[in-house]
Scaffold this motif. Structure first.
Motif, PDB file in Angstrom:
ATOM      1  N   ILE A  41       0.840  -1.202   0.000  1.00 13.42           N
ATOM      2  CA  ILE A  41       0.000   0.000   0.000  1.00 13.42           C
ATOM      3  C   ILE A  41       0.879   1.257   0.000  1.00 13.42           C
ATOM      4  CG2 ILE A  41      -1.569   1.341   1.468  1.00 13.42           C
ATOM      5  CD1 ILE A  41      -3.055  -1.278   2.022  1.00 13.42           C
ATOM      6  N   PHE A  42       1.956   1.213   0.792  1.00 12.96           N
ATOM      7  CA  PHE A  42       2.835   2.385   0.814  1.00 12.96           C
ATOM      8  C   PHE A  42       3.560   2.549  -0.529  1.00 12.96           C
ATOM      9  CE2 PHE A  42       2.079   1.809   5.355  1.00 12.96           C
ATOM     10  CZ  PHE A  42       1.775   3.116   5.711  1.00 12.96           C
ATOM     11  N   ASP A  43       3.864   1.432  -1.196  1.00 15.47           N
ATOM     12  CA  ASP A  43       4.456   1.516  -2.543  1.00 15.47           C
ATOM     13  C   ASP A  43       3.474   2.185  -3.511  1.00 15.47           C
ATOM     14  OD1 ASP A  43       6.782   0.363  -1.729  1.00 15.47           O
ATOM     15  OD2 ASP A  43       6.294  -1.668  -2.430  1.00 15.47           O
ATOM     16  N   GLN A  94       3.528   6.262  -5.591  1.00 22.22           N
ATOM     17  CA  GLN A  94       3.353   6.591  -7.019  1.00 22.22           C
ATOM     18  C   GLN A  94       2.292   7.682  -7.239  1.00 22.22           C
ATOM     19  OE1 GLN A  94       2.383   2.750  -8.642  1.00 22.22           O
ATOM     20  NE2 GLN A  94       4.267   1.864  -7.811  1.00 22.22           N
ATOM     21  N   MET A  95       1.648   8.128  -6.165  1.00 21.23           N
ATOM     22  CA  MET A  95       0.568   9.115  -6.333  1.00 21.23           C
ATOM     23  C   MET A  95       1.162  10.469  -6.703  1.00 21.23           C
ATOM     24  SD  MET A  95      -1.686   8.110  -2.961  1.00 21.23           S
ATOM     25  CE  MET A  95      -3.188   9.031  -3.291  1.00 21.23           C
ATOM     26  N   ASP A 142       0.529  14.411  -6.571  1.00 18.97           N
ATOM     27  CA  ASP A 142      -0.248  15.450  -5.910  1.00 18.97           C
ATOM     28  C   ASP A 142      -1.490  14.869  -5.186  1.00 18.97           C
ATOM     29  OD1 ASP A 142      -0.832  17.982  -5.091  1.00 18.97           O
ATOM     30  OD2 ASP A 142      -1.997  18.488  -6.888  1.00 18.97           O
ATOM     31  N   PRO A 143      -1.264  13.926  -4.273  1.00 17.60           N
ATOM     32  CA  PRO A 143      -2.404  13.292  -3.593  1.00 17.60           C
ATOM     33  C   PRO A 143      -3.022  14.209  -2.541  1.00 17.60           C
ATOM     34  CG  PRO A 143      -0.340  12.536  -2.643  1.00 17.60           C
ATOM     35  CD  PRO A 143       0.028  13.453  -3.777  1.00 17.60           C
ATOM     36  N   ILE A 144      -4.267  13.872  -2.175  1.00 14.07           N
ATOM     37  CA  ILE A 144      -4.848  14.472  -0.966  1.00 14.07           C
ATOM     38  C   ILE A 144      -4.328  13.611   0.173  1.00 14.07           C
ATOM     39  CG2 ILE A 144      -7.011  14.945   0.239  1.00 14.07           C
ATOM     40  CD1 ILE A 144      -8.246  15.080  -2.641  1.00 14.07           C
ATOM     41  N   ASN A 145      -3.293  14.122   0.832  1.00 10.01           N
ATOM     42  CA  ASN A 145      -2.566  13.286   1.774  1.00 10.01           C
ATOM     43  C   ASN A 145      -3.087  13.505   3.197  1.00 10.01           C
ATOM     44  OD1 ASN A 145      -0.766  11.804   3.218  1.00 10.01           O
ATOM     45  ND2 ASN A 145       1.063  12.629   2.225  1.00 10.01           N
ATOM     46  N   LEU A 146      -3.869  12.552   3.685  1.00 11.60           N
ATOM     47  CA  LEU A 146      -4.398  12.639   5.044  1.00 11.60           C
ATOM     48  C   LEU A 146      -3.772  11.523   5.890  1.00 11.60           C
ATOM     49  CD1 LEU A 146      -8.161  13.331   4.173  1.00 11.60           C
ATOM     50  CD2 LEU A 146      -6.283  14.965   4.430  1.00 11.60           C
ATOM     51  N   ALA A 167      -9.124   4.121  -1.962  1.00 11.26           N
ATOM     52  CA  ALA A 167      -8.907   5.552  -1.710  1.00 11.26           C
ATOM     53  C   ALA A 167      -7.701   6.046  -2.516  1.00 11.26           C
ATOM     54  CB  ALA A 167      -8.703   5.795  -0.214  1.00 11.26           C
ATOM     55  N   ILE A 168      -6.641   5.237  -2.543  1.00  7.85           N
ATOM     56  CA  ILE A 168      -5.430   5.632  -3.275  1.00  7.85           C
ATOM     57  C   ILE A 168      -5.743   5.741  -4.772  1.00  7.85           C
ATOM     58  CG2 ILE A 168      -3.122   4.838  -3.994  1.00  7.85           C
ATOM     59  CD1 ILE A 168      -2.743   3.818  -1.106  1.00  7.85           C
ATOM     60  N   GLN A 169      -6.539   4.792  -5.285  1.00  7.37           N
ATOM     61  CA  GLN A 169      -6.928   4.875  -6.706  1.00  7.37           C
ATOM     62  C   GLN A 169      -7.700   6.168  -6.977  1.00  7.37           C
ATOM     63  OE1 GLN A 169      -9.120   1.254  -6.979  1.00  7.37           O
ATOM     64  NE2 GLN A 169      -7.262  -0.001  -6.977  1.00  7.37           N
TER      65      GLN A 169
END
Ligand code: PLP
Length: 364
Positions: free
Chosen positions: A18-20, A24-25, A27-31, A322-324
């Motif tokens: 999951i961290f990998d 690769q994201m 500009d994610p919404i990083n919460l 969520a990551i997708q």
């Protein structure tokens, strides 16, 4: 064999995949972040810079500079915390490591309420100890029958972290008193990680273990309350016999801690951060109100995390989705023996919170 046997139980995280994916994201919404989203307050930065310029850049006393130790001692006395000795450490992380080194023999058991801050489990394993988890789901309360079940002749101490990472729970005084009763009967130590003690939203202050039980080792720090995560500064206060041993260990491991940060931290304890905390209370309300329709969620009373159960009950699968959808949150399984929840950090700008909530609700 090149690597020590000590590391046999230290495995890379099961959710590395999951961290990998998260890496690769774009500009994610990083919460997912476990540190404040504000910077060190300007006057404290200036204090640190001034001491660098004055040349305060050398080793300092192993136990910390006297003026900071005094300041910490005054601060803890005002809070009514029991202790005999104070030392300054390389963050709470450094303090916890010294305590583990000083206290744990191979085979010793340590009771940790689950969910928990990951570092506890691995530091105990590193010493050859056995972490034993006391379940606190679904409301993140400490329950006597659960603790009583987990206590054995091998139990060495209990770790309490309130306000809690990852749940945002502030344990009520009656829960802490229950743990004190059990500990007192067996003459056990309690380690109390109070690193989020500035972040309390619905009451002026939270009850601390150190106020209730003399055999408490209190851990506190400057990483969260004053946003000094990179300056690596914390403290430990507790029974003299133990803290003295930890000072000796610090001499042979860390030697001493960050020089200028200690000077700035001496000012930090008088630097009021109520406005920041009020900002985080507001963010807590935004996130809780935003999630409570679709998620089974407890309202956090402290720290800056919320730990909802996901519909369907598979935290890791939910995080992948969520990551997708460009939102990064952490699966609850990182902090727990269960995989039913996710940890959301609300230490983020409001617009990211609103956007993140919208997407998480859509996935739910
Ligand atoms: N304890 C808890 C509960 C934390 O959440 C953290 C950081 O996330 C730490 C300790 C580490 O703190 P420090 O930066 O002081 O080492």
């Amino acid at each position: 064999m090149l690597i020590s046997e000590r590391l046999a139980n230290i495995k890379p995280s099961g959710v590395r995949r999951i961290f990998d994916l998260a890496r690769q994201m774009k500009d994610p919404i990083n919460l997912s972040i476990g540190e404040p989203d504000f910077d060190i307050p300007e006057p404290l930065k200036e204090e640190g810079i001034a001491w660098i310029r004055k040349g305060f850049n050398k080793y300092t006393p192993t136990q910390g500079i006297p003026e900071l130790r005094e300041k910490i001692a005054d601060h803890l006395k005002k809070k009514g915390i029991h202790f005999e000795e104070v030392m300054v450490t390389a963050g709470v992380t450094g303090g916890l490591l010294l305590a583990s080194l000083a206290l744990i023999n191979p085979g010793d058991e340590v009771i940790i309420p689950d969910p928990f801050f990951v570092m506890y489990e691995y530091q105990i394993l590193l010493m050859g100890g056995t972490p034993v988890f006391a379940d606190t789901y679904p409301d993140f309360r400490l329950r006597e029958e659960e603790f009583a079940k987990k206590l054995t002749r091998r139990t060495k101490f209990i770790i309490i972290n309130s306000p809690n990472n990852p749940t945002g729970a502030v344990y009520p005084k009656e829960d802490l008193m229950m743990v004190v009763r059990l500990a007192r009967k067996r003459d056990l130590l309690i380690l109390s990680d109070d690193i989020y003690d500035n972040f309390v939203f619905d009451e002026p202050a939270c009850p601390c273990m150190g106020q209730l039980y003399e055999k408490t080792i209190t851990f506190g720090g400057f990483s969260k309350g004053w946003a000094m995560t990179g300056w690596r500064l914390g403290y430990v206060a507790g029974p003299r016999e133990i803290v003295q041993q930890m000072i000796t260990l610090q001499q042979y491991t860390f030697s001493s801690v960050n020089s200028f940060a200690q000077k700035a931290a001496t000012k930090a304890l008088d630097f009021n951060v109520d406005d920041y905390i009020e900002g985080y209370r507001r963010k807590r309300d935004i996130v809780y109100e935003g999630l409570k329709e679709k998620f089974n969620v407890q309202k956090p009373r402290g720290a800056f995390y919320i730990f909802p159960e996901v519909p369907g009950g598979n935290g890791e699968a939910f995080v992948e989705r969520a990551i997708q959808n460009n939102v990064f949150v952490v699966p609850g399984s990182v902090f727990s023996k269960r995989n039913t929840n996710i940890r959301i950090s609300f230490a983020a700008p409001d617009e990211k919170l609103f956007k993140g909530i919208e997407i998480l609700n859509r996935i739910a």
